[in-house]
Design an enzyme around this catalytic site. Structure first.
Site, PDB file in Angstrom:
ATOM      1  N   GLY A  31       0.799  -1.223   0.000  1.00 31.82           N
ATOM      2  CA  GLY A  31       0.000   0.000   0.000  1.00 31.82           C
ATOM      3  C   GLY A  31       0.828   1.268   0.000  1.00 31.82           C
ATOM      4  O   GLY A  31       0.464   2.256   0.643  1.00 31.82           O
ATOM      5  N   ILE A  64      -7.970 -10.101 -10.547  1.00 36.44           N
ATOM      6  CA  ILE A  64      -8.625  -9.608 -11.742  1.00 36.44           C
ATOM      7  C   ILE A  64     -10.103  -9.427 -11.404  1.00 36.44           C
ATOM      8  O   ILE A  64     -10.754 -10.359 -10.931  1.00 36.44           O
ATOM      9  CB  ILE A  64      -8.480 -10.598 -12.923  1.00 36.44           C
ATOM     10  CG1 ILE A  64      -6.999 -10.912 -13.180  1.00 36.44           C
ATOM     11  CG2 ILE A  64      -9.162 -10.039 -14.170  1.00 36.44           C
ATOM     12  CD1 ILE A  64      -6.154  -9.721 -13.531  1.00 36.44           C
ATOM     13  N   LEU A  65     -10.618  -8.237 -11.618  1.00 33.84           N
ATOM     14  CA  LEU A  65     -12.012  -7.953 -11.296  1.00 33.84           C
ATOM     15  C   LEU A  65     -12.946  -8.610 -12.306  1.00 33.84           C
ATOM     16  O   LEU A  65     -12.613  -8.751 -13.485  1.00 33.84           O
ATOM     17  CB  LEU A  65     -12.243  -6.441 -11.281  1.00 33.84           C
ATOM     18  CG  LEU A  65     -11.492  -5.676 -10.181  1.00 33.84           C
ATOM     19  CD1 LEU A  65     -11.528  -4.182 -10.458  1.00 33.84           C
ATOM     20  CD2 LEU A  65     -12.077  -5.982  -8.802  1.00 33.84           C
ATOM     21  N   HIS A  95      -0.229   1.153 -13.252  1.00 26.84           N
ATOM     22  CA  HIS A  95       0.595   0.089 -13.838  1.00 26.84           C
ATOM     23  C   HIS A  95       2.025   0.607 -14.014  1.00 26.84           C
ATOM     24  O   HIS A  95       2.224   1.709 -14.528  1.00 26.84           O
ATOM     25  CB  HIS A  95       0.041  -0.357 -15.192  1.00 26.84           C
ATOM     26  CG  HIS A  95       0.747  -1.566 -15.729  1.00 26.84           C
ATOM     27  ND1 HIS A  95       0.486  -2.837 -15.269  1.00 26.84           N
ATOM     28  CD2 HIS A  95       1.727  -1.691 -16.658  1.00 26.84           C
ATOM     29  CE1 HIS A  95       1.271  -3.696 -15.901  1.00 26.84           C
ATOM     30  NE2 HIS A  95       2.041  -3.031 -16.749  1.00 26.84           N
ATOM     31  N   VAL A 134      -7.433  -6.919 -19.215  1.00 26.25           N
ATOM     32  CA  VAL A 134      -6.372  -6.563 -18.272  1.00 26.25           C
ATOM     33  C   VAL A 134      -5.390  -5.555 -18.883  1.00 26.25           C
ATOM     34  O   VAL A 134      -4.873  -5.769 -19.987  1.00 26.25           O
ATOM     35  CB  VAL A 134      -5.614  -7.829 -17.816  1.00 26.25           C
ATOM     36  CG1 VAL A 134      -4.426  -7.465 -16.930  1.00 26.25           C
ATOM     37  CG2 VAL A 134      -6.556  -8.766 -17.075  1.00 26.25           C
TER      38      VAL A 134
END
Length: 197
Positions: A12, A91-92, A108, A146
């Protein structure tokens, strides 16, 4: 003020970046909730230390769609405007992405579309092995494909002769934090404009 949810599976780093930007008034935002799919993710410890709402959601025994539905309910509960993925290692589902279209952004660590689909240090190692002289980061909307959503911002830095994956990662992470703040600030401003007209 834009209301954020931060989803992360690791340290985080950029949660702290956002917290600092909000506290210094560089960013007109609030972090409504921090969510993780990993019980021991340091992002939860950071959220707890800052007095933020946080929750571990265990993906065990859930289908991807059912798990993401639980996230959806929490985002609605906390009246979230924008979902920020920072090191989120899942992965949503297509259903979730469709429901939150243009309301999920991802960081990214490359100049997409280069090295799409790779994560963390594997991206930086691939950059080094490619012989490229420039790399950077991309902030993009999340879609069902993705690392292929519309690009919101890219920032670049040189690849130096003495670089290894760790050094490159550190330099790119600096760019990621700046880019995140810039993008969220812009989205907050456009959201405020839409409310006025």
């Amino acid at each position: 003020m834009i209301k954020l949810a931060v989803l992360g599976s690791t340290r985080g780093t950029h949660l702290q970046t956002l917290i600092d930007a909000i506290e210094s008034r560089r960013l007109q935002a609030s972090i409504q909730i921090v969510l993780s799919n990993k019980s021991h993710a340091l992002i939860l410890d950071k959220a707890k230390a800052q007095g933020l709402n946080y929750q571990f959601l265990d993906p065990k025994d859930w289908t991807k769609q059912a798990y993401d539905q639980q996230i959806h309910f929490l985002l609605k509960k906390y009246a979230v405007d924008l979902v920020v993925l920072v090191g989120y290692m899942r992965i949503l589902s297509v259903e979730f992405v469709s429901c939150w279209q243009n309301k999920i952004i991802n960081v990214h660590p490359s100049l997409l579309p280069a090295f799409a689909g790779k994560m963390d240090k594997s991206v930086h190692q691939a950059v080094l092995e490619s012989g490229l002289k420039e790399t950077g980061c991309t902030i993009h909307y999340v879609t069902e494909h993705v690392d292929a959503g519309p690009i919101l911002l890219q920032k670049t830095c040189p690849v130096l002769a003495a670089d290894n994956a760790d050094l490159l990662k550190s330099r790119v992470q600096q760019l990621e934090g700046e880019a995140l703040i810039e993008v969220i600030d812009g989205l907050a401003a456009s959201m405020q404009y839409r409310k006025l007209v």
